[in-house]
Design a protein around this motif. Sequence first.
Motif, PDB file in Angstrom:
ATOM      1  N   SER A  97      12.728  26.955 -22.140  1.00 24.36           N
ATOM      2  CA  SER A  97      12.319  27.699 -23.342  1.00 24.36           C
ATOM      3  C   SER A  97      11.171  27.001 -24.063  1.00 24.36           C
ATOM      4  O   SER A  97      10.292  27.660 -24.617  1.00 24.36           O
ATOM      5  CB  SER A  97      13.495  27.931 -24.284  1.00 24.36           C
ATOM      6  OG  SER A  97      13.897  26.734 -24.879  1.00 24.36           O
ATOM      7  N   LYS A  98      11.150  25.674 -24.036  1.00 24.14           N
ATOM      8  CA  LYS A  98      10.041  24.951 -24.667  1.00 24.14           C
ATOM      9  C   LYS A  98       8.731  25.198 -23.906  1.00 24.14           C
ATOM     10  O   LYS A  98       7.681  25.377 -24.525  1.00 24.14           O
ATOM     11  CB  LYS A  98      10.352  23.460 -24.756  1.00 24.14           C
ATOM     12  CG  LYS A  98      11.453  23.188 -25.759  1.00 24.14           C
ATOM     13  CD  LYS A  98      11.779  21.739 -25.878  1.00 24.14           C
ATOM     14  CE  LYS A  98      12.932  21.602 -26.860  1.00 24.14           C
ATOM     15  NZ  LYS A  98      13.160  20.310 -27.349  1.00 24.14           N
ATOM     16  N   ASN A 136       8.067  27.871 -22.152  1.00 19.10           N
ATOM     17  CA  ASN A 136       7.684  29.254 -22.461  1.00 19.10           C
ATOM     18  C   ASN A 136       7.012  29.348 -23.824  1.00 19.10           C
ATOM     19  O   ASN A 136       6.037  30.086 -23.993  1.00 19.10           O
ATOM     20  CB  ASN A 136       8.909  30.179 -22.415  1.00 19.10           C
ATOM     21  CG  ASN A 136       9.356  30.467 -20.998  1.00 19.10           C
ATOM     22  OD1 ASN A 136       8.589  30.323 -20.054  1.00 19.10           O
ATOM     23  ND2 ASN A 136      10.605  30.854 -20.859  1.00 19.10           N
ATOM     24  N   SER A 137       7.494  28.590 -24.810  1.00 16.00           N
ATOM     25  CA  SER A 137       6.875  28.575 -26.141  1.00 16.00           C
ATOM     26  C   SER A 137       5.452  28.028 -26.076  1.00 16.00           C
ATOM     27  O   SER A 137       4.537  28.557 -26.703  1.00 16.00           O
ATOM     28  CB  SER A 137       7.699  27.722 -27.111  1.00 16.00           C
ATOM     29  OG  SER A 137       8.949  28.291 -27.308  1.00 16.00           O
ATOM     30  N   ILE A 138       5.278  26.964 -25.301  1.00 16.94           N
ATOM     31  CA  ILE A 138       3.941  26.380 -25.140  1.00 16.94           C
ATOM     32  C   ILE A 138       3.019  27.377 -24.448  1.00 16.94           C
ATOM     33  O   ILE A 138       1.874  27.571 -24.845  1.00 16.94           O
ATOM     34  CB  ILE A 138       4.014  25.059 -24.347  1.00 16.94           C
ATOM     35  CG1 ILE A 138       4.724  23.995 -25.181  1.00 16.94           C
ATOM     36  CG2 ILE A 138       2.632  24.591 -23.909  1.00 16.94           C
ATOM     37  CD1 ILE A 138       5.077  22.731 -24.413  1.00 16.94           C
ATOM     38  N   ARG A 139       3.527  28.046 -23.421  1.00 15.96           N
ATOM     39  CA  ARG A 139       2.735  29.046 -22.698  1.00 15.96           C
ATOM     40  C   ARG A 139       2.283  30.158 -23.652  1.00 15.96           C
ATOM     41  O   ARG A 139       1.116  30.562 -23.631  1.00 15.96           O
ATOM     42  CB  ARG A 139       3.571  29.628 -21.561  1.00 15.96           C
ATOM     43  CG  ARG A 139       2.779  30.492 -20.610  1.00 15.96           C
ATOM     44  CD  ARG A 139       3.594  30.939 -19.391  1.00 15.96           C
ATOM     45  NE  ARG A 139       4.234  29.790 -18.771  1.00 15.96           N
ATOM     46  CZ  ARG A 139       5.495  29.778 -18.329  1.00 15.96           C
ATOM     47  NH1 ARG A 139       6.229  30.846 -18.403  1.00 15.96           N
ATOM     48  NH2 ARG A 139       5.995  28.704 -17.792  1.00 15.96           N
ATOM     49  N   LEU A 140       3.188  30.656 -24.492  1.00 18.35           N
ATOM     50  CA  LEU A 140       2.827  31.686 -25.462  1.00 18.35           C
ATOM     51  C   LEU A 140       1.784  31.185 -26.469  1.00 18.35           C
ATOM     52  O   LEU A 140       0.834  31.887 -26.798  1.00 18.35           O
ATOM     53  CB  LEU A 140       4.065  32.180 -26.211  1.00 18.35           C
ATOM     54  CG  LEU A 140       4.993  33.102 -25.428  1.00 18.35           C
ATOM     55  CD1 LEU A 140       6.263  33.356 -26.207  1.00 18.35           C
ATOM     56  CD2 LEU A 140       4.292  34.408 -25.111  1.00 18.35           C
ATOM     57  N   ALA A 141       1.977  29.945 -26.925  1.00 19.16           N
ATOM     58  CA  ALA A 141       1.034  29.384 -27.888  1.00 19.16           C
ATOM     59  C   ALA A 141      -0.358  29.222 -27.253  1.00 19.16           C
ATOM     60  O   ALA A 141      -1.389  29.486 -27.918  1.00 19.16           O
ATOM     61  CB  ALA A 141       1.527  28.022 -28.379  1.00 19.16           C
TER      62      ALA A 141
END
Length: 186
Positions: free
Chosen positions: A173-174, A176-181
């Motif tokens: 999940s971390k 994925n958050s970095i990818r979105l950012a």
Amino acid sequence: MAQGGSIVSGVAGRYASALFELAEESNAVDAVETDLDRFDALVAESADLQRLVRSPVFTAEEQARALGAVLDRAGIGGLAANFLRLVAAKRRLFAVREMVRAYKLLVADKKGITHAQVTLAEEPSQKILDDIKAALRGVAGGEVSVDVKIDPAIIGGLVVKLGSRMVDASLRSKLNSIRLAMKEVG
């Protein structure tokens, strides 16, 4: 039972609730839980027993006969054995493991024990498991029953479900958050 209805539902929940009520009336809640745990462990360890439990190919009579032999050999008797035989006779053996889990939830609720599910990428050491349990006891404010699930897809970290709360501190999940950012920046 109204209290138990909020914890468990569906076919497994109804069967578990009925068994729990009978066990309470017979002062056998812990004995039934012990026997169900032993049966669940047998199913988890045996591919043949898993096939017997899950496969619709076997008739109710075949399941009942095979189940009777397993119960006799394992020394599981009394209310738990009668319950398991009834489940086989009613062609609900496919849901027996969910029934066992639902029964355990009802027992834990009766004893004031909070249930937590912890998902990790790999099997934890006893020290890590003890640290997780201690942290969850602090959050729950009492005794906590921890069900550990291994899911390599989370890569690392952990996902904790405690009651209605969930904390996802997994590496997946971390990332994925970095990818979105990174997509937002670019």
